[in-house]
Motif scaffolding. Sequence first.
Motif, PDB file in Angstrom:
ATOM      1  N   ASP A 173     -64.033  -5.849  -6.301  1.00 57.63           N
ATOM      2  CA  ASP A 173     -62.993  -6.849  -6.480  1.00 57.63           C
ATOM      3  C   ASP A 173     -61.642  -6.135  -6.513  1.00 57.63           C
ATOM      4  O   ASP A 173     -61.276  -5.499  -7.500  1.00 57.63           O
ATOM      5  CB  ASP A 173     -63.225  -7.621  -7.780  1.00 57.63           C
ATOM      6  N   ALA A 174     -60.889  -6.224  -5.435  1.00 62.80           N
ATOM      7  CA  ALA A 174     -59.630  -5.486  -5.321  1.00 62.80           C
ATOM      8  C   ALA A 174     -58.597  -5.952  -6.336  1.00 62.80           C
ATOM      9  O   ALA A 174     -57.626  -5.233  -6.606  1.00 62.80           O
ATOM     10  CB  ALA A 174     -59.072  -5.638  -3.906  1.00 62.80           C
ATOM     11  N   THR A 175     -58.779  -7.142  -6.900  1.00 64.64           N
ATOM     12  CA  THR A 175     -57.816  -7.653  -7.879  1.00 64.64           C
ATOM     13  C   THR A 175     -58.146  -7.215  -9.304  1.00 64.64           C
ATOM     14  O   THR A 175     -57.355  -7.442 -10.215  1.00 64.64           O
ATOM     15  CB  THR A 175     -57.766  -9.188  -7.833  1.00 64.64           C
ATOM     16  N   LYS A 176     -59.310  -6.600  -9.498  1.00 65.35           N
ATOM     17  CA  LYS A 176     -59.718  -6.218 -10.850  1.00 65.35           C
ATOM     18  C   LYS A 176     -58.919  -5.013 -11.319  1.00 65.35           C
ATOM     19  O   LYS A 176     -58.762  -4.026 -10.596  1.00 65.35           O
ATOM     20  CB  LYS A 176     -61.222  -5.903 -10.885  1.00 65.35           C
ATOM     21  N   LYS A 177     -58.411  -5.062 -12.537  1.00 62.35           N
ATOM     22  CA  LYS A 177     -57.644  -3.969 -13.107  1.00 62.35           C
ATOM     23  C   LYS A 177     -58.576  -2.858 -13.570  1.00 62.35           C
ATOM     24  O   LYS A 177     -59.703  -3.125 -14.011  1.00 62.35           O
ATOM     25  CB  LYS A 177     -56.799  -4.469 -14.272  1.00 62.35           C
ATOM     26  N   TYR A 178     -58.068  -1.619 -13.490  1.00 58.63           N
ATOM     27  CA  TYR A 178     -58.895  -0.479 -13.911  1.00 58.63           C
ATOM     28  C   TYR A 178     -59.296  -0.587 -15.375  1.00 58.63           C
ATOM     29  O   TYR A 178     -60.369  -0.137 -15.769  1.00 58.63           O
ATOM     30  CB  TYR A 178     -58.141   0.827 -13.675  1.00 58.63           C
ATOM     31  N   THR A 179     -58.454  -1.203 -16.184  1.00 58.51           N
ATOM     32  CA  THR A 179     -58.783  -1.362 -17.607  1.00 58.51           C
ATOM     33  C   THR A 179     -59.995  -2.257 -17.819  1.00 58.51           C
ATOM     34  O   THR A 179     -60.558  -2.289 -18.913  1.00 58.51           O
ATOM     35  CB  THR A 179     -57.583  -1.940 -18.373  1.00 58.51           C
ATOM     36  N   ASP A 180     -60.412  -2.994 -16.777  1.00 60.17           N
ATOM     37  CA  ASP A 180     -61.572  -3.878 -16.896  1.00 60.17           C
ATOM     38  C   ASP A 180     -62.876  -3.201 -16.489  1.00 60.17           C
ATOM     39  O   ASP A 180     -63.950  -3.761 -16.736  1.00 60.17           O
ATOM     40  CB  ASP A 180     -61.375  -5.131 -16.041  1.00 60.17           C
ATOM     41  N   TYR A 181     -62.788  -2.026 -15.848  1.00 53.69           N
ATOM     42  CA  TYR A 181     -64.039  -1.393 -15.424  1.00 53.69           C
ATOM     43  C   TYR A 181     -64.046   0.134 -15.572  1.00 53.69           C
ATOM     44  O   TYR A 181     -65.106   0.764 -15.478  1.00 53.69           O
ATOM     45  CB  TYR A 181     -64.362  -1.747 -13.965  1.00 53.69           C
ATOM     46  N   GLY A 182     -62.920   0.755 -15.823  1.00 54.66           N
ATOM     47  CA  GLY A 182     -62.885   2.219 -15.897  1.00 54.66           C
ATOM     48  C   GLY A 182     -63.599   2.762 -17.123  1.00 54.66           C
ATOM     49  O   GLY A 182     -63.662   2.106 -18.174  1.00 54.66           O
ATOM     50  N   TYR A 183     -64.131   3.960 -16.999  1.00 57.65           N
ATOM     51  CA  TYR A 183     -64.808   4.615 -18.119  1.00 57.65           C
ATOM     52  C   TYR A 183     -64.774   6.123 -17.921  1.00 57.65           C
ATOM     53  O   TYR A 183     -64.519   6.623 -16.824  1.00 57.65           O
ATOM     54  CB  TYR A 183     -66.254   4.122 -18.260  1.00 57.65           C
ATOM     55  N   ALA A 184     -65.029   6.846 -18.993  1.00 57.41           N
ATOM     56  CA  ALA A 184     -65.132   8.305 -18.941  1.00 57.41           C
ATOM     57  C   ALA A 184     -66.596   8.700 -18.862  1.00 57.41           C
ATOM     58  O   ALA A 184     -67.483   7.967 -19.321  1.00 57.41           O
ATOM     59  CB  ALA A 184     -64.483   8.927 -20.180  1.00 57.41           C
ATOM     60  N   TYR A 208     -76.441  10.110 -11.118  1.00 54.12           N
ATOM     61  CA  TYR A 208     -75.660  10.675 -12.218  1.00 54.12           C
ATOM     62  C   TYR A 208     -76.499  10.551 -13.484  1.00 54.12           C
ATOM     63  O   TYR A 208     -77.140   9.522 -13.716  1.00 54.12           O
ATOM     64  CB  TYR A 208     -74.344   9.917 -12.419  1.00 54.12           C
ATOM     65  N   TRP A 209     -76.518  11.604 -14.303  1.00 51.59           N
ATOM     66  CA  TRP A 209     -77.158  11.496 -15.616  1.00 51.59           C
ATOM     67  C   TRP A 209     -76.306  12.225 -16.655  1.00 51.59           C
ATOM     68  O   TRP A 209     -75.801  13.310 -16.421  1.00 51.59           O
ATOM     69  CB  TRP A 209     -78.592  12.005 -15.602  1.00 51.59           C
ATOM     70  N   GLY A 210     -76.112  11.555 -17.781  1.00 51.28           N
ATOM     71  CA  GLY A 210     -75.289  12.113 -18.840  1.00 51.28           C
ATOM     72  C   GLY A 210     -74.668  11.008 -19.674  1.00 51.28           C
ATOM     73  O   GLY A 210     -75.101   9.854 -19.640  1.00 51.28           O
ATOM     74  N   MET A 211     -73.609  11.362 -20.419  1.00 59.56           N
ATOM     75  CA  MET A 211     -72.941  10.416 -21.303  1.00 59.56           C
ATOM     76  C   MET A 211     -71.866   9.626 -20.557  1.00 59.56           C
ATOM     77  O   MET A 211     -71.205  10.143 -19.654  1.00 59.56           O
ATOM     78  CB  MET A 211     -72.293  11.155 -22.467  1.00 59.56           C
ATOM     79  N   ILE A 212     -71.692   8.371 -20.960  1.00 54.90           N
ATOM     80  CA  ILE A 212     -70.556   7.570 -20.531  1.00 54.90           C
ATOM     81  C   ILE A 212     -69.885   7.000 -21.773  1.00 54.90           C
ATOM     82  O   ILE A 212     -70.517   6.881 -22.824  1.00 54.90           O
ATOM     83  CB  ILE A 212     -70.960   6.424 -19.573  1.00 54.90           C
ATOM     84  N   SER A 213     -68.615   6.668 -21.649  1.00 52.98           N
ATOM     85  CA  SER A 213     -67.892   6.124 -22.792  1.00 52.98           C
ATOM     86  C   SER A 213     -66.757   5.241 -22.304  1.00 52.98           C
ATOM     87  O   SER A 213     -66.117   5.557 -21.295  1.00 52.98           O
ATOM     88  CB  SER A 213     -67.316   7.251 -23.658  1.00 52.98           C
ATOM     89  N   PRO A 214     -66.479   4.144 -23.012  1.00 49.35           N
ATOM     90  CA  PRO A 214     -65.262   3.390 -22.677  1.00 49.35           C
ATOM     91  C   PRO A 214     -64.033   4.235 -22.971  1.00 49.35           C
ATOM     92  O   PRO A 214     -64.086   5.180 -23.768  1.00 49.35           O
ATOM     93  CB  PRO A 214     -65.339   2.167 -23.609  1.00 49.35           C
ATOM     94  N   LEU A 215     -62.948   3.916 -22.324  1.00 46.23           N
ATOM     95  CA  LEU A 215     -61.687   4.615 -22.552  1.00 46.23           C
ATOM     96  C   LEU A 215     -60.902   3.924 -23.672  1.00 46.23           C
ATOM     97  O   LEU A 215     -60.989   2.703 -23.845  1.00 46.23           O
ATOM     98  CB  LEU A 215     -60.858   4.641 -21.274  1.00 46.23           C
ATOM     99  N   ASP A 216     -60.180   4.723 -24.423  1.00 48.23           N
ATOM    100  CA  ASP A 216     -59.349   4.185 -25.489  1.00 48.23           C
ATOM    101  C   ASP A 216     -57.993   3.809 -24.889  1.00 48.23           C
ATOM    102  O   ASP A 216     -57.110   4.657 -24.735  1.00 48.23           O
ATOM    103  CB  ASP A 216     -59.188   5.223 -26.605  1.00 48.23           C
ATOM    104  N   TRP A 217     -57.851   2.552 -24.549  1.00 52.87           N
ATOM    105  CA  TRP A 217     -56.617   2.114 -23.901  1.00 52.87           C
ATOM    106  C   TRP A 217     -55.429   2.079 -24.865  1.00 52.87           C
ATOM    107  O   TRP A 217     -54.293   1.888 -24.447  1.00 52.87           O
ATOM    108  CB  TRP A 217     -56.817   0.728 -23.273  1.00 52.87           C
ATOM    109  N   TYR A 218     -55.714   2.261 -26.152  1.00 48.95           N
ATOM    110  CA  TYR A 218     -54.641   2.292 -27.147  1.00 48.95           C
ATOM    111  C   TYR A 218     -54.532   3.670 -27.789  1.00 48.95           C
ATOM    112  O   TYR A 218     -54.234   3.796 -28.970  1.00 48.95           O
ATOM    113  CB  TYR A 218     -54.869   1.210 -28.202  1.00 48.95           C
ATOM    114  N   ASP A 219     -54.756   4.715 -26.993  1.00 50.57           N
ATOM    115  CA  ASP A 219     -54.639   6.065 -27.527  1.00 50.57           C
ATOM    116  C   ASP A 219     -53.180   6.338 -27.897  1.00 50.57           C
ATOM    117  O   ASP A 219     -52.254   5.943 -27.206  1.00 50.57           O
ATOM    118  CB  ASP A 219     -55.155   7.109 -26.526  1.00 50.57           C
TER     119      ASP A 219
END
Length: 352
Positions: A173-184, A208-219
């Motif tokens: 979805d080209a209209t989706k903001k990175y804050t709605d799907y991005g992760y570390a 891919y195998w390992g840890m994933i985490s949401p990003l802290d958008w209010y860092d």
Amino acid sequence: MRINQGLSIFPEWSDQAYSPYNFAVITGVRGGVAFSEMWILVNARYDYTTKKFKRINVDNFSFGWQYQAGGTYPGEESIGDTVNQGMNLWKANGKKAYGPNDPAREKTGEDIGALQPDGSWREFGIMLGWNNHFMCDAYGGMTIGGSGFEIDGSGTSPFKRVSFGKFSGGSKDATKKYTDYGYAYNGTMWNAQHGMWNMDERGYNSFYWGMISPLDWYDGGYFNPNSGRAKLEGPGTAWVWRKLNKNTDPKVENWADIAAISDDGHMTLMGKTVPAMLEVKADVVNVTDFNMAYPDSTWNKTNTVIIAVKGVLKNGSLKQIGGFTATFTDYGAYGYLGNDGFVSAKIMISKV
């Protein structure tokens, strides 16, 4: 030729103002610690008059090999170890490292570094200065400044990568903001490239195998849509085995979890919950009903399911209850055991 004056060792560039290849020997005080070091510079030079590193072609990347004979790793003068010299490779971005609308493009000038709010000049560990590419310190410790490293496998392909970064494959979805799907992420890849944005060979699956985490958008206490800080808690923090089918664009929606374990112990296999049961003792009310409290704050009426109920009879024997009903509340669950005369009950619960 005196290398401590930053002169070129390549006479073929003598007709230019500065050679793209230079040496420099520098002494001084950094962060209160005396240092002595030699640099081999690419697309950079050291200006002994202004005591600053400078880009030669401001559009291109600059590199510097730093050989330390005195002092400590730049930026770590305050941690107590003032003698941790190393051999370090640094990189400074040029204008072409940024898109045409990125404000950093215009901020990138001849000087490598930037003036700080307190009036001091900073060269290391900032966007406009030197950033670590590879460090080998006095104790044999090594630090990779990029996303990770690639293992070519002595001719075995596709390649493996040990990688640490943010997902950059985009969304369908080209209209989706990175804050709605991005992760570390922090893990290992096979046939996937750093950022999980591409694959070595499209005709093969990627993993891919390992840890994933949401990003802290209010860092830092404020909203930052370009945050690179992993939150490391809450929904989305998990260990995953993730797959991208061959001949598929590496968009975030196309990466599917084969297995996942969240930080609260919730497990899934191909999207289906794998029950991990916990036995909880419940109170018996009027010998016919049970009253169970949630074992801790991670359990609630939304994620808790009762797998089985065992009642303890007066003679000590156990009886498994079939066809029971239960009601979930904000504090626990209660239900009907039957008329056999129970003195206590054990409830087998799991999370969904």
